[in-house]
Design a protein around this motif. Structure first.
Motif, PDB file in Angstrom:
ATOM      1  N   ALA A 151      -6.815  13.696   0.334  1.00 22.96           N
ATOM      2  CA  ALA A 151      -6.633  12.537   1.211  1.00 22.96           C
ATOM      3  C   ALA A 151      -7.545  11.391   0.812  1.00 22.96           C
ATOM      4  O   ALA A 151      -8.669  11.589   0.339  1.00 22.96           O
ATOM      5  N   GLU A 152      -7.047  10.202   1.038  1.00 24.03           N
ATOM      6  CA  GLU A 152      -7.806   8.980   0.808  1.00 24.03           C
ATOM      7  C   GLU A 152      -8.889   8.826   1.871  1.00 24.03           C
ATOM      8  O   GLU A 152      -8.683   9.149   3.043  1.00 24.03           O
ATOM      9  N   GLU A 153     -10.034   8.337   1.495  1.00 19.62           N
ATOM     10  CA  GLU A 153     -11.071   8.028   2.475  1.00 19.62           C
ATOM     11  C   GLU A 153     -10.535   7.059   3.521  1.00 19.62           C
ATOM     12  O   GLU A 153      -9.893   6.068   3.179  1.00 19.62           O
ATOM     13  N   GLY A 154     -10.770   7.374   4.790  1.00 19.03           N
ATOM     14  CA  GLY A 154     -10.281   6.527   5.865  1.00 19.03           C
ATOM     15  C   GLY A 154      -8.900   6.896   6.366  1.00 19.03           C
ATOM     16  O   GLY A 154      -8.420   6.304   7.344  1.00 19.03           O
ATOM     17  N   ALA A 155      -8.241   7.866   5.735  1.00 18.89           N
ATOM     18  CA  ALA A 155      -6.914   8.296   6.185  1.00 18.89           C
ATOM     19  C   ALA A 155      -7.045   9.115   7.473  1.00 18.89           C
ATOM     20  O   ALA A 155      -8.133   9.586   7.830  1.00 18.89           O
ATOM     21  N   PHE A 156      -5.926   9.284   8.177  1.00 17.66           N
ATOM     22  CA  PHE A 156      -5.936  10.149   9.360  1.00 17.66           C
ATOM     23  C   PHE A 156      -4.634  10.920   9.444  1.00 17.66           C
ATOM     24  O   PHE A 156      -3.612  10.545   8.847  1.00 17.66           O
ATOM     25  N   LEU A 157      -4.693  12.011  10.203  1.00 18.09           N
ATOM     26  CA  LEU A 157      -3.540  12.892  10.441  1.00 18.09           C
ATOM     27  C   LEU A 157      -3.307  12.987  11.939  1.00 18.09           C
ATOM     28  O   LEU A 157      -4.263  12.998  12.718  1.00 18.09           O
ATOM     29  N   SER A 158      -2.038  13.094  12.348  1.00 19.08           N
ATOM     30  CA  SER A 158      -1.770  13.276  13.778  1.00 19.08           C
ATOM     31  C   SER A 158      -0.388  13.858  13.987  1.00 19.08           C
ATOM     32  O   SER A 158       0.526  13.673  13.168  1.00 19.08           O
ATOM     33  N   LEU A 159      -0.252  14.572  15.102  1.00 16.41           N
ATOM     34  CA  LEU A 159       1.035  15.095  15.579  1.00 16.41           C
ATOM     35  C   LEU A 159       1.243  14.526  16.983  1.00 16.41           C
ATOM     36  O   LEU A 159       0.860  15.165  17.967  1.00 16.41           O
ATOM     37  N   GLN A 201       3.125  17.644   9.500  1.00 16.64           N
ATOM     38  CA  GLN A 201       3.737  18.970   9.467  1.00 16.64           C
ATOM     39  C   GLN A 201       3.881  19.485   8.031  1.00 16.64           C
ATOM     40  O   GLN A 201       3.701  20.678   7.763  1.00 16.64           O
ATOM     41  N   LEU A 202       4.223  18.576   7.107  1.00 15.82           N
ATOM     42  CA  LEU A 202       4.377  18.987   5.706  1.00 15.82           C
ATOM     43  C   LEU A 202       3.079  19.549   5.143  1.00 15.82           C
ATOM     44  O   LEU A 202       3.082  20.515   4.381  1.00 15.82           O
ATOM     45  N   LEU A 203       1.960  18.948   5.523  1.00 15.42           N
ATOM     46  CA  LEU A 203       0.676  19.387   4.972  1.00 15.42           C
ATOM     47  C   LEU A 203       0.359  20.828   5.328  1.00 15.42           C
ATOM     48  O   LEU A 203      -0.395  21.492   4.621  1.00 15.42           O
ATOM     49  N   LEU A 204       0.955  21.321   6.425  1.00 15.69           N
ATOM     50  CA  LEU A 204       0.646  22.669   6.894  1.00 15.69           C
ATOM     51  C   LEU A 204       1.252  23.760   6.015  1.00 15.69           C
ATOM     52  O   LEU A 204       0.898  24.929   6.161  1.00 15.69           O
ATOM     53  N   VAL A 205       2.172  23.393   5.105  1.00 14.01           N
ATOM     54  CA  VAL A 205       2.764  24.396   4.209  1.00 14.01           C
ATOM     55  C   VAL A 205       2.355  24.162   2.758  1.00 14.01           C
ATOM     56  O   VAL A 205       2.825  24.878   1.864  1.00 14.01           O
ATOM     57  N   LEU A 206       1.489  23.180   2.512  1.00 14.43           N
ATOM     58  CA  LEU A 206       1.083  22.888   1.140  1.00 14.43           C
ATOM     59  C   LEU A 206      -0.165  23.679   0.760  1.00 14.43           C
ATOM     60  O   LEU A 206      -0.919  24.139   1.605  1.00 14.43           O
ATOM     61  N   ASP A 207      -0.381  23.805  -0.550  1.00 13.14           N
ATOM     62  CA  ASP A 207      -1.472  24.634  -1.060  1.00 13.14           C
ATOM     63  C   ASP A 207      -2.739  23.847  -1.352  1.00 13.14           C
ATOM     64  O   ASP A 207      -3.827  24.416  -1.445  1.00 13.14           O
ATOM     65  N   ARG A 208      -2.621  22.551  -1.520  1.00  6.06           N
ATOM     66  CA  ARG A 208      -3.764  21.686  -1.747  1.00  6.06           C
ATOM     67  C   ARG A 208      -3.456  20.331  -1.114  1.00  6.06           C
ATOM     68  O   ARG A 208      -2.372  19.765  -1.357  1.00  6.06           O
ATOM     69  N   GLY A 253      -3.387   6.548   3.410  1.00  5.70           N
ATOM     70  CA  GLY A 253      -3.197   5.903   4.706  1.00  5.70           C
ATOM     71  C   GLY A 253      -3.174   6.864   5.866  1.00  5.70           C
ATOM     72  O   GLY A 253      -4.176   7.066   6.546  1.00  5.70           O
ATOM     73  N   PHE A 254      -2.041   7.484   6.094  1.00  9.80           N
ATOM     74  CA  PHE A 254      -1.925   8.427   7.209  1.00  9.80           C
ATOM     75  C   PHE A 254      -0.726   9.345   7.018  1.00  9.80           C
ATOM     76  O   PHE A 254       0.213   9.034   6.281  1.00  9.80           O
ATOM     77  N   ALA A 255      -0.809  10.474   7.688  1.00 11.38           N
ATOM     78  CA  ALA A 255       0.297  11.440   7.761  1.00 11.38           C
ATOM     79  C   ALA A 255       0.511  11.730   9.239  1.00 11.38           C
ATOM     80  O   ALA A 255      -0.262  12.461   9.858  1.00 11.38           O
ATOM     81  N   ILE A 256       1.547  11.141   9.796  1.00 11.32           N
ATOM     82  CA  ILE A 256       1.823  11.244  11.225  1.00 11.32           C
ATOM     83  C   ILE A 256       3.046  12.141  11.436  1.00 11.32           C
ATOM     84  O   ILE A 256       3.996  12.105  10.659  1.00 11.32           O
ATOM     85  N   GLY A 257       3.047  12.900  12.515  1.00 10.81           N
ATOM     86  CA  GLY A 257       4.228  13.667  12.908  1.00 10.81           C
ATOM     87  C   GLY A 257       4.723  14.568  11.800  1.00 10.81           C
ATOM     88  O   GLY A 257       4.024  15.457  11.311  1.00 10.81           O
ATOM     89  N   ARG A 287       0.839  -1.212   0.000  1.00 14.56           N
ATOM     90  CA  ARG A 287       0.000   0.000   0.000  1.00 14.56           C
ATOM     91  C   ARG A 287       0.865   1.251   0.000  1.00 14.56           C
ATOM     92  O   ARG A 287       1.971   1.255   0.536  1.00 14.56           O
ATOM     93  N   ARG A 288       0.336   2.307  -0.578  1.00 17.08           N
ATOM     94  CA  ARG A 288       0.976   3.609  -0.408  1.00 17.08           C
ATOM     95  C   ARG A 288       0.670   4.136   0.991  1.00 17.08           C
ATOM     96  O   ARG A 288      -0.458   4.014   1.482  1.00 17.08           O
ATOM     97  N   ILE A 289       1.676   4.739   1.622  1.00 15.67           N
ATOM     98  CA  ILE A 289       1.514   5.427   2.902  1.00 15.67           C
ATOM     99  C   ILE A 289       2.221   6.767   2.772  1.00 15.67           C
ATOM    100  O   ILE A 289       3.353   6.835   2.281  1.00 15.67           O
ATOM    101  N   PHE A 290       1.579   7.834   3.242  1.00 13.21           N
ATOM    102  CA  PHE A 290       2.219   9.147   3.109  1.00 13.21           C
ATOM    103  C   PHE A 290       3.475   9.219   3.974  1.00 13.21           C
ATOM    104  O   PHE A 290       4.585   9.288   3.462  1.00 13.21           O
ATOM    105  N   SER A 291       3.332   9.177   5.287  1.00 15.76           N
ATOM    106  CA  SER A 291       4.515   9.238   6.158  1.00 15.76           C
ATOM    107  C   SER A 291       4.137   8.916   7.586  1.00 15.76           C
ATOM    108  O   SER A 291       3.083   9.331   8.073  1.00 15.76           O
ATOM    109  N   ALA A 292       5.026   8.167   8.248  1.00 15.23           N
ATOM    110  CA  ALA A 292       4.810   7.805   9.648  1.00 15.23           C
ATOM    111  C   ALA A 292       5.618   8.676  10.607  1.00 15.23           C
ATOM    112  O   ALA A 292       5.778   8.324  11.768  1.00 15.23           O
TER     113      ALA A 292
END
Length: 505
Positions: free
Chosen positions: A373-381, A363-370, A355-359, A294-299
């Motif tokens: 996300a995949e359905e069922g994905a989650f974000l966390s710090l 943080q990377l998503l906070l500087v992006l312009d668009r 999948g998910f974007a953790i830690g 599977r593709r995963i953004f970042s752990a």
């Protein structure tokens, strides 16, 4: 931690104010100890900054003798540098008489910590007077733009005792995190003081917005083939879009020293290539048994690498924020700041979260312009669990989610799932996995307009002025260096490393 540099953690030593441009007055010099007033004058010295003198108090650790004398700083850079060098050398001689850190008794550990803290107090006092003058010495009056690593290496040679020297750095690299002496804390004090100066700090931030060494050569390769394969990153051109794919699949695309270096190269190439209008970040397939294929953004940060002592403070924890992440936000420093378009040249960025974007991933998503996300994905710090500061997440998250939600995410570890109403504050589109590729291409087309780059630069200027960034980074450098050596973080990385198959937050 507050996003404003002026709100400090009361448990930490207060940082000295940025050095002023004038030498200390006679009345200020008379207020310090006799050792300071006896400091010899050295003729011909220019550019030495001065502030009200600070005394250097030995660390208050019961049963641990202090060093024999206050360094006796007087405001003269060469004389004070000599005093600091002698003070640090004396501490290192005493430290060498003790066993290595993992073999020390409780009293020996206290004694070693007292020696380190005594020297750290001396370094803070030295930099309170001379931060600007030291930086000017290291950059030839700000006519050179060394990167963080080169700056620290040169400082160790030009100002012995101020930061770890080559042998100390090499010794630390070979140790588990829990077995290190904590030399990164000395580096944090150094960079915190430089970033705390409006003059030195601004110049340093701008210097780190220049392309990294080797990026120009990689640009030539990319322009020939529209493809660049780095050890941990794949870069591909598709029309006006450049797709940056993380390839750290063995650890769920977690960040380590190698990935950070490759990402900066890839971001440089995207920003340098005039055929590219939009960049796209996405995680590649992983090999972890639970998510294999599977593709995963970042752990997030690779905690096993941190436990092993292979996460560098300068190159990773500080260099990441000043390097590729700040380039995503601001672009590259122009060769001619007076040219049309401003001092920096940036491009819009799209993030595709599988999948998910953790830690660090979140943080990377906070500087992006668009953000798509995949359905069922989650974000966390998961800062509360990791024990370290989540980069610039504390600075950037609040303006997207508001203060209350940001505190829930950072202080309590709240996960934001794509089904959560709060996800709309962080994600632009939520789609089935099969629709992500088409959505990314659509976003590239929509953001490729000629006015987009100029307007995003103005948004960044309004949302995150350089002075706000500099003040946060000055505090971050000191706090993060302390946190990676704190007992709770070391204990958590030890437990995490012992779990089979676990490598990330």
């Amino acid at each position: 931690m507050s996003s404003a540099a002026g709100h400090r953690n009361p448990s930490l030593p207060a940082q000295a104010p940025a050095a002023a441009s004038a030498a200390p007055s006679a009345s200020a010099a008379s207020a310090v100890s006799p050792a300071v007033s006896a400091c010899p004058a050295v003729s011909g010295v220019t550019g030495v900054s001065g502030v009200a003198p600070a005394s250097v108090a030995p660390a208050a650790v019961s049963g641990a003798p202090a060093l024999p004398a206050d360094p006796g700083f007087c405001g003269d850079l060469p004389a004070d540098a000599k005093s600091l060098a002698g003070h640090a050398a004396d501490a290192e001689r005493r430290l060498a008489l003790l066993p290595p850190r993992p073999d020390r008794t409780a009293s020996e550990a206290e004694r070693a910590e007292a020696l380190h803290e005594d020297c750290r107090a001396a370094r803070r006092a030295f930099l309170a007077r001379h931060a600007d003058a030291v930086y000017d010495e290291l950059t030839a009056g700000r006519t050179r733009r060394p990167r963080l690593t080169d700056l620290a290496a040169e400082a160790a040679v030009r100002f012995p005792g101020l930061v770890p020297d080559a042998s100390q750095r090499a010794e630390e690299r070979g140790r588990l995190q829990a077995h290190k002496e904590g030399r990164a804390i000395d580096q944090g004090i150094f960079f915190g003081a430089l970033l705390g100066s409006p003059t030195a700090g601004t110049h340093l931030i701008e210097s780190m917005l220049r392309p990294a060494p080797g990026s120009a050569a990689r640009l030539a390769e990319f322009r020939r083939t529209d493809r660049l394969e780095l050890p941990a990153v794949l870069l591909e051109r598709r029309g006006e879009g450049a797709h940056v794919t993380f390839r750290n699949g063995h650890c769920l695309n977690a960040e380590d020293n190698r990935l950070i270096a490759d990402l900066e190269t890839a971001v440089d190439v995207v920003l340098l290539d005039d055929r590219i209008r939009v960049g796209v970040l996405r995680g590649g397939p992983v090999t972890h048994p639970r998510h294999a294929g599977r593709r995963i953004f970042s752990a997030g940060i690779n905690l096993k690498e941190l436990h092993a002592g292979r996460i560098s403070f300068v190159e990773f924890l500080l260099g990441r924020e000043l390097g590729y992440v700040n380039k995503l936000a601001r672009g590259l420093l122009r060769e001619d700041p007076a040219a049309a378009g401003g001092a920096t040249a940036g491009k819009p960025w799209v993030g595709v979260v599988d999948g998910f974007a953790i830690g660090g991933g979140m943080q990377l998503l906070l500087v992006l312009d668009r953000v798509i996300a995949e359905e069922g994905a989650f974000l966390s710090l998961p800062a509360a669990d990791e024990g370290i500061v989540p980069g610039l997440g504390n600075l950037r998250l609040t303006r997207l989610t508001g203060a209350r939600t940001a505190r829930q995410i950072i202080l309590s570890g709240r996960r934001v799932h794509t089904s959560d109403p709060a996800a709309a504050l962080l994600v632009d589109e939520v789609l089935p996995a099969a629709a992500l590729d088409a959505a990314a291409e659509r976003a590239v087309h929509e953001l490729a307009g000629p006015a987009v780059a100029a307007n995003r630069a103005m948004l960044t200027l309004a949302e995150e002025p350089l002075e706000l960034l500099r003040g946060y980074l000055a505090e971050f450098a000191v706090v993060q260096a302390r946190r990676i050596h704190s007992p709770d973080v070391l204990a958590k990385t030890e437990r995490h490393a012992a779990r089979p198959g676990r490598s990330t937050a």
